[in-house]
Scaffold this motif. Sequence first.
Motif, PDB file in Angstrom:
ATOM      1  N   LYS A   1       0.851  -1.275  -0.048  1.00 19.06           N
ATOM      2  CA  LYS A   1      -0.110   0.199  -0.176  1.00 19.06           C
ATOM      3  C   LYS A   1       0.961   1.280  -0.098  1.00 19.06           C
ATOM      4  O   LYS A   1       1.468   1.337   0.915  1.00 19.06           O
ATOM      5  CB  LYS A   1      -0.799  -0.123   1.299  1.00 19.06           C
ATOM      6  N   LEU A   2       1.026   1.826  -0.987  1.00 21.70           N
ATOM      7  CA  LEU A   2       1.565   3.465  -1.277  1.00 21.70           C
ATOM      8  C   LEU A   2       0.612   4.440  -0.687  1.00 21.70           C
ATOM      9  O   LEU A   2      -0.345   4.636  -1.311  1.00 21.70           O
ATOM     10  CB  LEU A   2       1.958   3.525  -2.676  1.00 21.70           C
ATOM     11  N   VAL A   3       1.216   5.124   0.388  1.00 22.48           N
ATOM     12  CA  VAL A   3       0.449   6.124   0.997  1.00 22.48           C
ATOM     13  C   VAL A   3       1.180   7.371   0.556  1.00 22.48           C
ATOM     14  O   VAL A   3       2.410   7.845   0.498  1.00 22.48           O
ATOM     15  CB  VAL A   3       0.460   6.322   2.370  1.00 22.48           C
ATOM     16  N   PRO A   4       0.520   8.396  -0.339  1.00 24.67           N
ATOM     17  CA  PRO A   4       1.002   9.466  -0.904  1.00 24.67           C
ATOM     18  C   PRO A   4       1.565  10.591  -0.120  1.00 24.67           C
ATOM     19  O   PRO A   4       0.897  10.815   0.948  1.00 24.67           O
ATOM     20  CB  PRO A   4       0.102   9.989  -1.973  1.00 24.67           C
ATOM     21  N   GLU A   5       2.692  10.936  -0.362  1.00 28.07           N
ATOM     22  CA  GLU A   5       3.180  12.108   0.426  1.00 28.07           C
ATOM     23  C   GLU A   5       3.383  13.385  -0.616  1.00 28.07           C
ATOM     24  O   GLU A   5       3.240  14.645   0.076  1.00 28.07           O
ATOM     25  CB  GLU A   5       4.676  11.881   1.150  1.00 28.07           C
ATOM     26  N   ALA A   6       3.346  12.918  -1.710  1.00 24.65           N
ATOM     27  CA  ALA A   6       3.328  14.031  -2.833  1.00 24.65           C
ATOM     28  C   ALA A   6       2.697  13.509  -3.944  1.00 24.65           C
ATOM     29  O   ALA A   6       2.649  12.513  -4.354  1.00 24.65           O
ATOM     30  CB  ALA A   6       4.660  14.702  -3.263  1.00 24.65           C
ATOM     31  N   SER A   7       1.908  14.580  -4.809  1.00 27.74           N
ATOM     32  CA  SER A   7       1.294  13.897  -6.101  1.00 27.74           C
ATOM     33  C   SER A   7       1.320  14.791  -6.911  1.00 27.74           C
ATOM     34  O   SER A   7       0.931  16.139  -6.682  1.00 27.74           O
ATOM     35  CB  SER A   7      -0.085  13.482  -5.599  1.00 27.74           C
TER      36      SER A   7
END
Length: 358
Positions: free
Chosen positions: A327-333
């Motif tokens: 599971k990738l939790v975004p810190e920037a997008s």
Amino acid sequence: MLKGEKVILKPMRRDFLERYSEFLNDVELLLLSSDVAPMPMEYERVVAQFEEHLKRPRGDLLWFGIEVQGGKFVGQCILHHFDYAARTCELGITIGDGDYQNRKYGRDAVALLARYAFRLLNMEKVWLTTIASNERAAKAFRAAGFEERGRLRRHVWLDGRYDDLVYMSCFREGSRPADQRARSRSNQTRRYQPMPRMKPDVLQEYLEQPYVGVIATLRKDGMPYTVPVWWLWKPDGIWITGTYNRVWCKQLLNDPRASLCIESGPPMTGHVEFDGRVTAYHKDTFDIWPISKELATKYVGRGEPANAEAVEKFFANMQTEPRLLFKLVPEASRAIDMRVYRGKRADREFQESRGDTE
């Protein structure tokens, strides 16, 4: 209800109060978000404050709960201290859920609330205060358009020491001092035309499409490694399926930093990228199969009932493999709608000279 890129602001509700009272009793949070000494706050007292708020005239204080996708309550924000002669008001905000701090949710809420004050309440200036040691908050406020206007030196006593109380404000476009407007125009002329961001509804539709993503992981020497992957968007993060014997999976187990890039051509030409850290989920401690089935349905089924049998066969084969989930939790997008991007002026002129445009 106000919708931003990452948050939704809703009128404060009774069912938010229990979680909100937990935020009010988090000492470490209060040392960053408040300019008064932390004190115990009973749940009953929070309810009483809410009841008192409901009795006040609507224009005295505007109190919003902050939700993220999926309806999770993560904080609160307010507009108050209205001066209807000078057209100014104060803004306050707390992101209490640690999972959503320092990830631009507060920035989005502040910008959204300021736009609301300017556009719908006809305010000329929105101001706020923060303590000088809370550099993370000041950075978020600056990103939302606020600038420091002054500070009261050694004005606050917190955590065994004095701190400065910093005043910041944001003016409605067109009402700022002339020298600030001139600097703004000068800065704009030095920038290229920004890439058009996807609107929230377009992004939501984009993330539901079966586009193949490309994940970038890190080798031991720090060099990037890229590979195509299947992914599934959920409110809590992006789920990716893999197996223990794949190189990129081994790299993620060694270093969780990753970037997922999703690009597509017509009819939804766009580019979306998420940077963050992954968490590995193993089938001996987590039921990986429901999400794995969703991934198979998304990419094998592609919304076609005729593919149901193929989905079942593929899913059955997945269950024989050494599978795990990340599971990738975004810190920037970043999300760019390429359908409305025409490029810089020089690029457009070159395209027109070749007859590449309509």
